[in-house]
Design a protein around this motif. Structure first.
Motif, PDB file in Angstrom:
ATOM      1  N   UNK A   4       0.857  -1.183   0.000  1.00 62.41           N
ATOM      2  CA  UNK A   4       0.000   0.000   0.000  1.00 62.41           C
ATOM      3  C   UNK A   4       0.894   1.234   0.000  1.00 62.41           C
ATOM      4  N   UNK A   5       0.686   2.095  -0.979  1.00 64.05           N
ATOM      5  CA  UNK A   5       1.498   3.299  -1.127  1.00 64.05           C
ATOM      6  C   UNK A   5       0.592   4.506  -0.936  1.00 64.05           C
ATOM      7  N   UNK A   6       0.890   5.319   0.078  1.00 61.35           N
ATOM      8  CA  UNK A   6       0.096   6.522   0.307  1.00 61.35           C
ATOM      9  C   UNK A   6       0.968   7.618   0.906  1.00 61.35           C
ATOM     10  N   UNK A   7       0.460   8.826   0.859  1.00 62.80           N
ATOM     11  CA  UNK A   7       1.197   9.977   1.363  1.00 62.80           C
ATOM     12  C   UNK A   7       1.629   9.769   2.810  1.00 62.80           C
ATOM     13  N   UNK A   8       0.765   9.197   3.628  1.00 61.69           N
ATOM     14  CA  UNK A   8       1.101   9.015   5.042  1.00 61.69           C
ATOM     15  C   UNK A   8       2.334   8.131   5.238  1.00 61.69           C
ATOM     16  N   UNK A   9       2.609   7.228   4.290  1.00 61.27           N
ATOM     17  CA  UNK A   9       3.791   6.378   4.382  1.00 61.27           C
ATOM     18  C   UNK A   9       5.080   7.161   4.111  1.00 61.27           C
ATOM     19  N   UNK A  10       5.005   8.247   3.372  1.00 63.75           N
ATOM     20  CA  UNK A  10       6.190   8.980   2.934  1.00 63.75           C
ATOM     21  C   UNK A  10       6.251  10.416   3.456  1.00 63.75           C
ATOM     22  N   UNK A  11       5.235  10.876   4.164  1.00 66.88           N
ATOM     23  CA  UNK A  11       5.148  12.273   4.603  1.00 66.88           C
ATOM     24  C   UNK A  11       6.354  12.690   5.438  1.00 66.88           C
ATOM     25  N   UNK A  12       6.765  11.888   6.374  1.00 71.72           N
ATOM     26  CA  UNK A  12       7.890  12.248   7.238  1.00 71.72           C
ATOM     27  C   UNK A  12       9.192  12.342   6.447  1.00 71.72           C
ATOM     28  N   UNK A  13       9.411  11.434   5.523  1.00 71.50           N
ATOM     29  CA  UNK A  13      10.610  11.500   4.680  1.00 71.50           C
ATOM     30  C   UNK A  13      10.605  12.766   3.839  1.00 71.50           C
ATOM     31  N   UNK A  14       9.455  13.104   3.280  1.00 71.35           N
ATOM     32  CA  UNK A  14       9.348  14.297   2.442  1.00 71.35           C
ATOM     33  C   UNK A  14       9.592  15.552   3.269  1.00 71.35           C
ATOM     34  N   UNK A  15       9.030  15.590   4.487  1.00 72.13           N
ATOM     35  CA  UNK A  15       9.206  16.751   5.372  1.00 72.13           C
ATOM     36  C   UNK A  15      10.651  16.922   5.834  1.00 72.13           C
ATOM     37  N   UNK A  16      11.333  15.821   6.085  1.00 75.21           N
ATOM     38  CA  UNK A  16      12.644  15.898   6.737  1.00 75.21           C
ATOM     39  C   UNK A  16      13.844  15.873   5.800  1.00 75.21           C
ATOM     40  N   UNK A  17      13.628  15.844   4.485  1.00 73.73           N
ATOM     41  CA  UNK A  17      14.743  15.821   3.541  1.00 73.73           C
ATOM     42  C   UNK A  17      14.577  16.910   2.483  1.00 73.73           C
ATOM     43  N   UNK A  18      15.704  17.365   1.964  1.00 71.78           N
ATOM     44  CA  UNK A  18      15.676  18.381   0.905  1.00 71.78           C
ATOM     45  C   UNK A  18      15.223  17.741  -0.401  1.00 71.78           C
ATOM     46  N   UNK A  19      14.835  18.579  -1.354  1.00 66.76           N
ATOM     47  CA  UNK A  19      14.422  18.066  -2.662  1.00 66.76           C
ATOM     48  C   UNK A  19      15.582  17.334  -3.331  1.00 66.76           C
ATOM     49  N   UNK A  20      16.795  17.813  -3.125  1.00 70.25           N
ATOM     50  CA  UNK A  20      17.966  17.142  -3.699  1.00 70.25           C
ATOM     51  C   UNK A  20      18.129  15.739  -3.119  1.00 70.25           C
ATOM     52  N   UNK A  21      17.982  15.619  -1.807  1.00 70.70           N
ATOM     53  CA  UNK A  21      18.089  14.301  -1.176  1.00 70.70           C
ATOM     54  C   UNK A  21      16.999  13.353  -1.672  1.00 70.70           C
ATOM     55  N   UNK A  22      15.798  13.873  -1.840  1.00 74.54           N
ATOM     56  CA  UNK A  22      14.678  13.036  -2.273  1.00 74.54           C
ATOM     57  C   UNK A  22      14.834  12.578  -3.720  1.00 74.54           C
ATOM     58  N   UNK A  23      15.348  13.456  -4.573  1.00 72.89           N
ATOM     59  CA  UNK A  23      15.435  13.102  -5.994  1.00 72.89           C
ATOM     60  C   UNK A  23      16.739  12.417  -6.377  1.00 72.89           C
ATOM     61  N   UNK A  24      17.751  12.485  -5.536  1.00 72.94           N
ATOM     62  CA  UNK A  24      19.042  11.892  -5.872  1.00 72.94           C
ATOM     63  C   UNK A  24      19.366  10.670  -5.019  1.00 72.94           C
ATOM     64  N   UNK A  25      18.352  10.078  -4.397  1.00 68.15           N
ATOM     65  CA  UNK A  25      18.564   8.912  -3.537  1.00 68.15           C
ATOM     66  C   UNK A  25      17.410   7.924  -3.721  1.00 68.15           C
ATOM     67  N   UNK A  26      17.434   6.888  -2.937  1.00 71.91           N
ATOM     68  CA  UNK A  26      16.364   5.880  -2.960  1.00 71.91           C
ATOM     69  C   UNK A  26      15.376   6.053  -1.811  1.00 71.91           C
ATOM     70  N   UNK A  27      15.312   7.247  -1.220  1.00 71.76           N
ATOM     71  CA  UNK A  27      14.417   7.488  -0.091  1.00 71.76           C
ATOM     72  C   UNK A  27      12.954   7.218  -0.427  1.00 71.76           C
ATOM     73  N   UNK A  28      12.560   7.495  -1.664  1.00 69.12           N
ATOM     74  CA  UNK A  28      11.160   7.315  -2.065  1.00 69.12           C
ATOM     75  C   UNK A  28      10.969   6.086  -2.957  1.00 69.12           C
TER      76      UNK A  28
END
Length: 63
Positions: A4-28
């Motif tokens: 199950x993939x939903x915003x609540x599963x990823x909200x904390x990662x999105x809040x706590x990392x920069x856009x560069x970290x999110x787009x240049x890693x496997x965080x998401x």
């Protein structure tokens, strides 16, 4: 069984990392199979207080 993939599963990662970290890693990263990878993008999240809405689909960082 699918994951199950939903915003609540990823909200904390999105809040706590920069856009560069999110787009240049496997965080998401949702799933990977050989050369194919799937990453989460918050399409189902709706900010009811938004003053601007941008709609578009992008094929990825390489295109």
């Amino acid at each position: 069984m699918s994951k199950v993939v939903s915003f609540s599963n990823y909200a904390e990662k999105i809040r706590s990392h920069s856009i560069e970290e999110l787009t240049q890693s496997n965080l998401l990263l949702i799933n990977a199979d050989q050369e194919l990878q799937s990453f989460y993008a918050p399409f189902e999240h709706v900010n009811l207080q938004a003053k601007l809405v941008i709609v578009g689909i992008c094929p990825g960082q390489q295109q």
